[in-house]
Design an enzyme around this catalytic site. Structure first.
Site, PDB file in Angstrom:
ATOM      1  N   ARG A  62       0.751  -1.141  -0.048  1.00  0.00           N
ATOM      2  CA  ARG A  62       0.025  -0.199   0.213  1.00  0.00           C
ATOM      3  C   ARG A  62       0.909   1.361   0.181  1.00  0.00           C
ATOM      4  O   ARG A  62       0.569   2.272  -0.583  1.00  0.00           O
ATOM      5  CB  ARG A  62      -1.024   0.180   1.117  1.00  0.00           C
ATOM      6  CG  ARG A  62      -2.049  -1.035   1.182  1.00  0.00           C
ATOM      7  CD  ARG A  62      -3.067  -0.894   2.243  1.00  0.00           C
ATOM      8  NE  ARG A  62      -3.996  -1.905   2.137  1.00  0.00           N
ATOM      9  CZ  ARG A  62      -4.196  -3.141   2.642  1.00  0.00           C
ATOM     10  NH1 ARG A  62      -2.984  -3.598   3.142  1.00  0.00           N
ATOM     11  NH2 ARG A  62      -5.305  -4.025   2.277  1.00  0.00           N
ATOM     12  N   LYS A 176      -9.440 -14.664   6.853  1.00  0.00           N
ATOM     13  CA  LYS A 176      -9.458 -13.201   7.588  1.00  0.00           C
ATOM     14  C   LYS A 176     -10.866 -13.125   8.418  1.00  0.00           C
ATOM     15  O   LYS A 176     -12.011 -13.502   7.813  1.00  0.00           O
ATOM     16  CB  LYS A 176      -9.395 -12.158   6.813  1.00  0.00           C
ATOM     17  CG  LYS A 176      -8.232 -12.256   5.816  1.00  0.00           C
ATOM     18  CD  LYS A 176      -6.913 -11.848   6.640  1.00  0.00           C
ATOM     19  CE  LYS A 176      -5.367 -11.902   5.729  1.00  0.00           C
ATOM     20  NZ  LYS A 176      -4.396 -11.603   6.825  1.00  0.00           N
ATOM     21  N   ASP A 205      -7.417 -14.700  11.194  1.00  0.00           N
ATOM     22  CA  ASP A 205      -6.570 -13.459  11.455  1.00  0.00           C
ATOM     23  C   ASP A 205      -7.363 -12.219  11.328  1.00  0.00           C
ATOM     24  O   ASP A 205      -7.938 -11.891  10.421  1.00  0.00           O
ATOM     25  CB  ASP A 205      -5.504 -13.478  10.201  1.00  0.00           C
ATOM     26  CG  ASP A 205      -4.484 -12.106  10.297  1.00  0.00           C
ATOM     27  OD1 ASP A 205      -4.823 -11.316  11.169  1.00  0.00           O
ATOM     28  OD2 ASP A 205      -3.739 -12.058   9.311  1.00  0.00           O
ATOM     29  N   HIS A 307       5.957 -14.911   8.696  1.00  0.00           N
ATOM     30  CA  HIS A 307       4.771 -14.087   7.671  1.00  0.00           C
ATOM     31  C   HIS A 307       5.230 -13.625   6.492  1.00  0.00           C
ATOM     32  O   HIS A 307       6.279 -13.272   6.346  1.00  0.00           O
ATOM     33  CB  HIS A 307       4.530 -12.488   8.564  1.00  0.00           C
ATOM     34  CG  HIS A 307       3.598 -11.645   7.541  1.00  0.00           C
ATOM     35  ND1 HIS A 307       4.167 -10.732   6.831  1.00  0.00           N
ATOM     36  CD2 HIS A 307       2.135 -11.840   7.330  1.00  0.00           C
ATOM     37  CE1 HIS A 307       3.327 -10.147   6.236  1.00  0.00           C
ATOM     38  NE2 HIS A 307       1.892 -10.774   6.451  1.00  0.00           N
TER      39      HIS A 307
END
Length: 373
Positions: A62, A176, A205, A307
């Site tokens: 982003r 998610k 998550d 991750h």
């Protein structure tokens, strides 16, 4: 001191990787971030007098990609003429060269690309996969898929992707949560659990989007699903809040991906804020710093689930004493000529030296900025 080799050149590239569809998690639904449409990759390629080349990368989602590239461009000349084997020394030299902007966050994420390239080069000199250079505990690592479980996808698509992943040899599914309506989260979790059955590990998550009361309520409601873990139920820096959840619930609490250095992970671990630690090598400053986090986690008998960036983390996870997990994303596949083998619920090490990847021509075509010294 004996000098084995010298760095003769450094190439830094900023590559914009487009994503097939915009990606949304709970941070988008709460209005804190916009959907993700691309990943900014930072590549470092280091060449030496002996004719060796190391490849490393960092990334940003982003925002922040141009900043990482700008800082890496400033630091690249520091490496020229140095012995690439002195990796810890070079990490210190790089971090002090840019210390006025700090020793965490964007600055060390730029350094990470160089550090990972140096480790790749060192393993290539030894003609070993990186995991073997570090000292592997296993030839393969349990892997779970995340990319099929985002909140922008309708539940029917999530179920289809979960079943497809399991059929293709993935060992766990993460979806998610953190939807503004908790009932939506619970319905999606129930549907996925029913689809994949009890024998496949299921994780969730929340991407830091619950406050403490909401996290307690949701952790309590999720206990019945027998989850592998609940990830980032609270703000990444709420170490005390995470510690309270680890003490209160049977389901393991996982966090750490957003922490930007070994020191921040040390605080998390000292607070007892995670059952499962999730460091990210590009975010903490590279492999040199990741190894420090591994040592801290191991000393506290914690589990490890790095991750993202599976091309790096499969090697690091293979070198961890306790059986870890690695996160599977296919997003980075177009960037490399080689791909990891997955079967039997596990991601397998290749016999290729170093990280075992080379930058693809497609990635070269996506380059938006480049610097050589």
């Amino acid at each position: 001191m004996v000098t084995v080799d010298r760095v003769t050149g450094v190439r830094v590239s900023s590559v914009t990787l487009p994503l097939p569809v915009p990606i949304s998690d709970a941070k988008v639904l709460t209005g804190r971030q916009r959907p993700m449409t691309e990943v900014a990759m930072l590549f470092a390629e280091i060449t030496t007098e002996a004719g060796l080349e190391g490849v490393g990368f960092s990334y940003s989602k982003r925002a922040g990609g141009p900043g990482q590239f700008a800082h890496a461009r400033e630091l690249a000349p520091v490496l020229v003429g140095e012995d690439p084997n002195d990796i810890a020394k070079l990490w210190d030299k790089l971090v002090w060269a840019g210390a006025s902007v700090g020793r965490s966050g964007l600055s060390v994420q730029a350094i990470a690309a160089f550090d990972i390239a140096l480790w790749d080069l060192k393993a290539k000199r030894a003609r070993l996969p990186l995991a073997k250079l570090l000292g592997a505990h296993r030839e393969s690592v349990r892997c779970y898929n995340t990319s099929g479980g985002f909140l922008h996808a309708p539940v029917e698509e999530v179920l289809e992707r979960a079943a497809e992943s399991v059929a293709n040899g993935i060992g766990g599914i993460k979806i998610k949560v953190g939807h503004p309506d908790p009932a939506v989260d619970l319905a999606r979790v129930a549907a996925v659990r029913e689809k994949i059955g009890d024998d496949v590990t299921l994780m969730v998550d929340a991407n830091q989007q619950w406050d403490r009361p909401a996290a307690r309520r949701m952790c309590r409601a999720l206990e019945r699903f027998g989850l592998g873990w609940i990830e980032e139920p609270l703000d990444a820096y709420d170490f005390e809040g995470h510690a309270a959840l680890t003490a209160a619930f049977d389901t393991p609490i996982a966090t750490g991906e957003m922490l930007a250095g070994a020191g921040e992970h040390a605080e998390l671990i000292r607070a007892g804020g995670a059952d499962i630690v999730q460091p990210d090598a590009p975010r903490v400053g590279g492999i040199t710093q990741f190894l420090k986090v591994m040592a801290l986690a191991d000393a506290r008998h914690l589990q490890l689930a790095p991750h993202f960036a599976m091309e790096i983390h499969v090697h690091l996870a293979a070198a961890y004493p306790r059986e870890p997990w690695v996160e599977h994303f296919e997003w980075l596949d177009p960037l490399f000529d080689e791909h990891l083998e997955i079967s039997g619920g596990r991601m397998h090490l290749s016999g290729r030296p170093g990280l075992g990847v080379t930058i693809s021509e497609r990635a070269r075509a996506w380059t938006v900025a480049e610097f050589r010294v």
